[in-house]
Scaffold this motif. Structure first.
Motif, PDB file in Angstrom:
ATOM      1  N   UNK A 111      49.965 -28.151 -24.335  1.00  0.00           N
ATOM      2  CA  UNK A 111      48.556 -28.407 -24.594  1.00  0.00           C
ATOM      3  C   UNK A 111      47.738 -28.246 -23.317  1.00  0.00           C
ATOM      4  N   UNK A 112      46.483 -27.831 -23.475  1.00  0.00           N
ATOM      5  CA  UNK A 112      45.587 -27.675 -22.344  1.00  0.00           C
ATOM      6  C   UNK A 112      45.098 -29.046 -21.903  1.00  0.00           C
ATOM      7  N   UNK A 113      44.353 -29.092 -20.810  1.00  0.00           N
ATOM      8  CA  UNK A 113      43.858 -30.386 -20.339  1.00  0.00           C
ATOM      9  C   UNK A 113      42.889 -30.993 -21.354  1.00  0.00           C
ATOM     10  N   UNK A 162      40.746 -35.289 -18.758  1.00  0.00           N
ATOM     11  CA  UNK A 162      41.377 -34.625 -17.620  1.00  0.00           C
ATOM     12  C   UNK A 162      40.486 -33.519 -17.083  1.00  0.00           C
ATOM     13  N   UNK A 163      39.769 -32.842 -17.975  1.00  0.00           N
ATOM     14  CA  UNK A 163      38.887 -31.764 -17.570  1.00  0.00           C
ATOM     15  C   UNK A 163      37.721 -32.309 -16.741  1.00  0.00           C
ATOM     16  N   UNK A 164      37.186 -33.449 -17.153  1.00  0.00           N
ATOM     17  CA  UNK A 164      36.085 -34.067 -16.405  1.00  0.00           C
ATOM     18  C   UNK A 164      36.562 -34.491 -15.018  1.00  0.00           C
ATOM     19  N   UNK A 218      35.209 -33.111 -11.345  1.00  0.00           N
ATOM     20  CA  UNK A 218      34.775 -34.054 -10.306  1.00  0.00           C
ATOM     21  C   UNK A 218      35.533 -33.808  -8.992  1.00  0.00           C
ATOM     22  N   UNK A 219      36.829 -33.581  -9.088  1.00  0.00           N
ATOM     23  CA  UNK A 219      37.637 -33.303  -7.896  1.00  0.00           C
ATOM     24  C   UNK A 219      37.205 -32.000  -7.223  1.00  0.00           C
TER      25      UNK A 219
END
Length: 153
Positions: A111-113, A117-119, A123-124
């Motif tokens: 599965x993709x993020x 996790x995408x947010x 941010x990173x």
């Protein structure tokens, strides 16, 4: 001066040379003996083992799993391949062909993020960009100060 029309000696020389070389008869070949009957080639165990066999995809996977379990169990890879009844070359070809298929399956089922996790990832990335800019500014300032001290600028 010599007479150019005197061809008597030349003609006589040619005639004597021609008589000395009589045509020779061709050598006759002797008849060959009867050929020996070809001995039938006996099939050896290597010849029967080298006979090609096509394995289905399921059989290939089963043999690869069998070899893997034998290796994990403490057997050497060569012994495991021999016990499976295939050559090392065949083993590596099958293994190479099976890897891309496994990778395709894992990529499609992985599965993709998720949204959370995408947010976090976004941010990173932003924080990473800010830190890089700060570091670049700090290095420029330090470089300018060193140039002043050395009198280069």
């Amino acid at each position: 001066m010599a007479d150019e029309s005197n061809t008597g000696q030349v003609a006589a020389t040619i005639a004597t040379d021609g008589e000395g070389k009589a045509p020779t008869a061709k050598k006759q070949r002797t008849a060959r003996g009867p050929r020996a009957a070809a001995e039938p080639v006996q099939a050896t165990s290597k010849a029967s083992a080298a006979k090609r066999r096509r394995y289905s995809e399921e059989e290939r996977n089963d043999k690869l799993k069998l070899i893997e379990t034998q290796v994990v169990g403490g057997s050497t890879l060569k012994d495991a391949i021999k016990s499976a009844g295939i050559s090392e070359q065949t083993y590596y070809q099958w293994k190479g062909a099976a890897k891309p298929a496994e990778q395709k399956l894992t990529k499609s089922t992985k599965p993709g993020p998720a949204g959370d996790e995408l947010a976090d990832l976004v941010q990173l990335e932003e924080e990473n960009q800010r830190l890089r800019k700060r570091l670049a500014e700090k290095l420029r300032a330090e470089n300018a100060e060193l140039r002043k001290r050395l009198g280069l600028k």
